[in-house]
Motif scaffolding. Sequence first.
Motif, PDB file in Angstrom:
ATOM      1  N   VAL A   1       0.853  -1.190   0.000  1.00 50.28           N
ATOM      2  CA  VAL A   1       0.000   0.000   0.000  1.00 50.28           C
ATOM      3  C   VAL A   1       0.887   1.238   0.000  1.00 50.28           C
ATOM      4  CG1 VAL A   1      -1.752   1.282   1.294  1.00 50.28           C
ATOM      5  CG2 VAL A   1      -1.815  -1.202   1.243  1.00 50.28           C
ATOM      6  N   GLY A   2       0.452   2.268  -0.710  1.00 49.67           N
ATOM      7  CA  GLY A   2       1.202   3.511  -0.728  1.00 49.67           C
ATOM      8  C   GLY A   2       1.370   4.078   0.670  1.00 49.67           C
ATOM      9  N   LYS A   3       2.553   4.607   0.959  1.00 47.50           N
ATOM     10  CA  LYS A   3       2.852   5.077   2.303  1.00 47.50           C
ATOM     11  C   LYS A   3       2.606   6.569   2.485  1.00 47.50           C
ATOM     12  CE  LYS A   3       6.318   1.486   3.174  1.00 47.50           C
ATOM     13  NZ  LYS A   3       7.717   1.188   3.565  1.00 47.50           N
ATOM     14  N   ARG A   4       2.430   7.297   1.412  1.00 45.11           N
ATOM     15  CA  ARG A   4       2.197   8.730   1.536  1.00 45.11           C
ATOM     16  C   ARG A   4       0.762   8.994   2.002  1.00 45.11           C
ATOM     17  NH1 ARG A   4       5.008  11.180  -3.978  1.00 45.11           N
ATOM     18  NH2 ARG A   4       7.143  10.467  -3.542  1.00 45.11           N
ATOM     19  N   PRO A   5       0.550  10.142   2.660  1.00 38.25           N
ATOM     20  CA  PRO A   5      -0.812  10.464   3.124  1.00 38.25           C
ATOM     21  C   PRO A   5      -1.851  10.450   2.011  1.00 38.25           C
ATOM     22  CG  PRO A   5       0.801  11.952   4.114  1.00 38.25           C
ATOM     23  CD  PRO A   5       1.542  11.136   3.096  1.00 38.25           C
ATOM     24  N   GLY A   6      -1.442  10.800   0.810  1.00 39.68           N
ATOM     25  CA  GLY A   6      -2.386  10.835  -0.301  1.00 39.68           C
ATOM     26  C   GLY A   6      -2.822   9.483  -0.799  1.00 39.68           C
ATOM     27  N   SER A   7      -2.303   8.405  -0.184  1.00 37.20           N
ATOM     28  CA  SER A   7      -2.636   7.055  -0.642  1.00 37.20           C
ATOM     29  C   SER A   7      -3.839   6.458   0.081  1.00 37.20           C
ATOM     30  CB  SER A   7      -1.429   6.119  -0.437  1.00 37.20           C
ATOM     31  OG  SER A   7      -0.315   6.556  -1.181  1.00 37.20           O
ATOM     32  N   TRP A   8      -4.337   7.130   1.101  1.00 38.00           N
ATOM     33  CA  TRP A   8      -5.369   6.540   1.954  1.00 38.00           C
ATOM     34  C   TRP A   8      -6.657   7.355   1.943  1.00 38.00           C
ATOM     35  CZ3 TRP A   8      -5.225   2.163   5.188  1.00 38.00           C
ATOM     36  CH2 TRP A   8      -4.007   1.464   5.168  1.00 38.00           C
ATOM     37  N   GLY A   9      -7.787   6.635   1.869  1.00 32.77           N
ATOM     38  CA  GLY A   9      -9.097   7.245   1.987  1.00 32.77           C
ATOM     39  C   GLY A   9      -9.970   6.400   2.891  1.00 32.77           C
ATOM     40  N   VAL A  10     -11.131   6.925   3.252  1.00 31.93           N
ATOM     41  CA  VAL A  10     -12.047   6.197   4.131  1.00 31.93           C
ATOM     42  C   VAL A  10     -13.480   6.489   3.693  1.00 31.93           C
ATOM     43  CG1 VAL A  10     -11.896   8.059   5.855  1.00 31.93           C
ATOM     44  CG2 VAL A  10     -12.755   5.809   6.526  1.00 31.93           C
ATOM     45  N   ILE A  11     -14.288   5.426   3.625  1.00 36.19           N
ATOM     46  CA  ILE A  11     -15.683   5.505   3.197  1.00 36.19           C
ATOM     47  C   ILE A  11     -16.539   4.844   4.266  1.00 36.19           C
ATOM     48  CG2 ILE A  11     -17.347   4.859   1.389  1.00 36.19           C
ATOM     49  CD1 ILE A  11     -14.930   4.442  -0.493  1.00 36.19           C
ATOM     50  N   GLY A  12     -17.740   5.345   4.486  1.00 37.38           N
ATOM     51  CA  GLY A  12     -18.638   4.688   5.421  1.00 37.38           C
ATOM     52  C   GLY A  12     -20.071   5.103   5.199  1.00 37.38           C
ATOM     53  N   ASP A  13     -20.998   4.282   5.687  1.00 41.21           N
ATOM     54  CA  ASP A  13     -22.407   4.633   5.620  1.00 41.21           C
ATOM     55  C   ASP A  13     -22.959   4.792   7.026  1.00 41.21           C
ATOM     56  OD1 ASP A  13     -23.731   1.956   6.479  1.00 41.21           O
ATOM     57  OD2 ASP A  13     -22.488   1.316   4.802  1.00 41.21           O
ATOM     58  N   SER A  14     -23.869   5.747   7.198  1.00 41.09           N
ATOM     59  CA  SER A  14     -24.520   6.008   8.484  1.00 41.09           C
ATOM     60  C   SER A  14     -23.465   6.284   9.564  1.00 41.09           C
ATOM     61  CB  SER A  14     -25.432   4.835   8.842  1.00 41.09           C
ATOM     62  OG  SER A  14     -26.264   5.153   9.934  1.00 41.09           O
ATOM     63  N   THR A  15     -23.394   5.473  10.609  1.00 36.87           N
ATOM     64  CA  THR A  15     -22.362   5.669  11.634  1.00 36.87           C
ATOM     65  C   THR A  15     -20.973   5.636  11.019  1.00 36.87           C
ATOM     66  OG1 THR A  15     -23.748   4.696  13.354  1.00 36.87           O
ATOM     67  CG2 THR A  15     -21.378   4.733  13.768  1.00 36.87           C
ATOM     68  N   GLY A  16     -20.770   4.721  10.086  1.00 34.00           N
ATOM     69  CA  GLY A  16     -19.490   4.658   9.392  1.00 34.00           C
ATOM     70  C   GLY A  16     -19.209   5.917   8.591  1.00 34.00           C
ATOM     71  N   GLY A  17     -20.270   6.558   8.070  1.00 28.83           N
ATOM     72  CA  GLY A  17     -20.105   7.811   7.340  1.00 28.83           C
ATOM     73  C   GLY A  17     -19.653   8.936   8.249  1.00 28.83           C
ATOM     74  N   TYR A  18     -20.255   9.019   9.439  1.00 31.25           N
ATOM     75  CA  TYR A  18     -19.808  10.008  10.420  1.00 31.25           C
ATOM     76  C   TYR A  18     -18.350   9.757  10.791  1.00 31.25           C
ATOM     77  CZ  TYR A  18     -18.881  11.688  15.147  1.00 31.25           C
ATOM     78  OH  TYR A  18     -18.284  12.244  16.256  1.00 31.25           O
ATOM     79  N   CYS A  19     -18.007   8.494  11.051  1.00 30.43           N
ATOM     80  CA  CYS A  19     -16.628   8.153  11.402  1.00 30.43           C
ATOM     81  C   CYS A  19     -15.661   8.538  10.284  1.00 30.43           C
ATOM     82  CB  CYS A  19     -16.516   6.658  11.696  1.00 30.43           C
ATOM     83  SG  CYS A  19     -17.223   6.141  13.280  1.00 30.43           S
ATOM     84  N   ALA A  20     -16.046   8.272   9.044  1.00 29.43           N
ATOM     85  CA  ALA A  20     -15.169   8.575   7.918  1.00 29.43           C
ATOM     86  C   ALA A  20     -14.867  10.063   7.848  1.00 29.43           C
ATOM     87  CB  ALA A  20     -15.816   8.086   6.616  1.00 29.43           C
ATOM     88  N   LEU A  21     -15.903  10.892   7.930  1.00 24.83           N
ATOM     89  CA  LEU A  21     -15.693  12.337   7.871  1.00 24.83           C
ATOM     90  C   LEU A  21     -14.832  12.821   9.024  1.00 24.83           C
ATOM     91  CD1 LEU A  21     -19.320  13.490   6.941  1.00 24.83           C
ATOM     92  CD2 LEU A  21     -17.390  13.183   5.387  1.00 24.83           C
ATOM     93  N   LYS A  22     -15.120  12.317  10.218  1.00 21.65           N
ATOM     94  CA  LYS A  22     -14.371  12.758  11.398  1.00 21.65           C
ATOM     95  C   LYS A  22     -12.909  12.348  11.308  1.00 21.65           C
ATOM     96  CE  LYS A  22     -14.968  10.719  15.387  1.00 21.65           C
ATOM     97  NZ  LYS A  22     -15.560  10.305  16.681  1.00 21.65           N
ATOM     98  N   LEU A  23     -12.642  11.130  10.848  1.00 22.08           N
ATOM     99  CA  LEU A  23     -11.256  10.667  10.751  1.00 22.08           C
ATOM    100  C   LEU A  23     -10.453  11.526   9.786  1.00 22.08           C
ATOM    101  CD1 LEU A  23     -11.867   6.815  10.762  1.00 22.08           C
ATOM    102  CD2 LEU A  23     -10.626   8.100  12.506  1.00 22.08           C
ATOM    103  N   ALA A  24     -11.046  11.869   8.657  1.00 19.52           N
ATOM    104  CA  ALA A  24     -10.332  12.698   7.683  1.00 19.52           C
ATOM    105  C   ALA A  24     -10.141  14.127   8.194  1.00 19.52           C
ATOM    106  CB  ALA A  24     -11.077  12.706   6.357  1.00 19.52           C
ATOM    107  N   MET A  25     -11.136  14.644   8.918  1.00 24.91           N
ATOM    108  CA  MET A  25     -11.019  16.004   9.446  1.00 24.91           C
ATOM    109  C   MET A  25     -10.041  16.077  10.607  1.00 24.91           C
ATOM    110  SD  MET A  25     -15.032  17.181   9.162  1.00 24.91           S
ATOM    111  CE  MET A  25     -14.742  18.900   9.676  1.00 24.91           C
ATOM    112  N   HIS A  26      -9.976  15.032  11.420  1.00 25.10           N
ATOM    113  CA  HIS A  26      -9.028  14.989  12.536  1.00 25.10           C
ATOM    114  C   HIS A  26      -7.621  14.614  12.082  1.00 25.10           C
ATOM    115  CE1 HIS A  26     -12.100  14.353  16.065  1.00 25.10           C
ATOM    116  NE2 HIS A  26     -12.294  15.476  15.400  1.00 25.10           N
ATOM    117  N   HIS A  27      -7.525  13.777  11.046  1.00 25.82           N
ATOM    118  CA  HIS A  27      -6.237  13.214  10.645  1.00 25.82           C
ATOM    119  C   HIS A  27      -6.020  13.343   9.128  1.00 25.82           C
ATOM    120  CE1 HIS A  27      -6.080  11.430  14.683  1.00 25.82           C
ATOM    121  NE2 HIS A  27      -7.341  11.091  14.481  1.00 25.82           N
ATOM    122  N   PRO A  28      -5.977  14.583   8.630  1.00 20.48           N
ATOM    123  CA  PRO A  28      -5.774  14.762   7.181  1.00 20.48           C
ATOM    124  C   PRO A  28      -4.421  14.254   6.701  1.00 20.48           C
ATOM    125  CG  PRO A  28      -5.564  16.857   8.347  1.00 20.48           C
ATOM    126  CD  PRO A  28      -6.082  15.867   9.343  1.00 20.48           C
TER     127      PRO A  28
END
Length: 375
Positions: free
Chosen positions: A234-261
Amino acid sequence: MGLTSNKVLMLTVVCAVALFVGTVWLWPRLARQNWRTVSGRVGLMLATQLALFASVGLAANQAFGFYASWADLFGKETDQGIVVDHSAGGGSGGPLQVISSSAVKGARSSRPEIGGQIQKVDIVGRKTHIATPAYVYLPPEYFQPQYRTRTFPAAVVLTGYPGTAESLVKKLKYPNTAQQLADDGRMQPMIMVMMRPTVAPPRDTECVDIPGGPQTETFFAKDLPDAVLAHYRVGKRPGSWGVIGDSTGGYCALKLAMHHPGVYAAAAGLSPYYRAPIDPTTGDLFHGDKDLQNRADLWWLLQHQPAPDTSLLVTSSKTGEHNYKDTLEFIDRVKATNRTRIASIILGSGGHNFNTWRREIPATLQWMSGRLTDR
């Protein structure tokens, strides 16, 4: 027979039909007014209604993947216990162990270099000591000789609560969709790590580092990427990772990206909400820590914290989703930051369910693919 077995569902349906027919047939014989006939009528009606309720409940569970087993349903899961080495050096087998592998159902070939592969894994967090199962989708290119030195972008895919990781494979069909899009040239080959955000079942931790409890956010921000990087290309740079989720997972996905860009370059929330709830499934998430509670509130973050350098996608529908107005307001607030990128999928109608999310997943994966690098 398991909770999600078709045989169990068919058996309950047959029982419900038989009881209904039996009730109609026997009702005239139970018309007399004595305790035996009255008890018979009550018993038949109760048994018929219970059978109908069980049939509907099992069918709904089959469709939406709420519970994976009888133990899961009754809060007594028995398949979560794996050995965790808490020593400084960790376990000798590494933080990620492959339990089994299988072909992608419906793929054009069972050979991994043609049809890809799905691996069932156990992941143990070296920092948080959280242990949880997951499914990893590896695209066909991962096994092809010409790509043997190539790294791939990765997307963490989260269910709602309670949810099952298996539903991401069988119901929402993330691997099949990703493979078809890649074959059509509409997205790059991508590794997907599919799992529940509920890493301490049955508690809904809302991806929060709970004081004195599960450090769920740290697991997703630190332990999970480290475990995957240690095992897969897997790519090691920050630009190599994303997160997707639905409902609770959707909230978690947004929060993780906003907390840990610096970890997640992009996040997609399908039918998300924007503030961690407190209810019987979550318990006390913050233990009086106001700063922690504020950080779990995406509205508060947009107003009081510097805008994170990340890309967000949110989805809703004009009819059928309760988050429609909140989602429009969230889009406006993110746009006002002039730093965080925001995109959306707004359907004309669609409920908070798998059918709606299946309609959004192809465009979501294309969007995610365009924001991740393979280096």
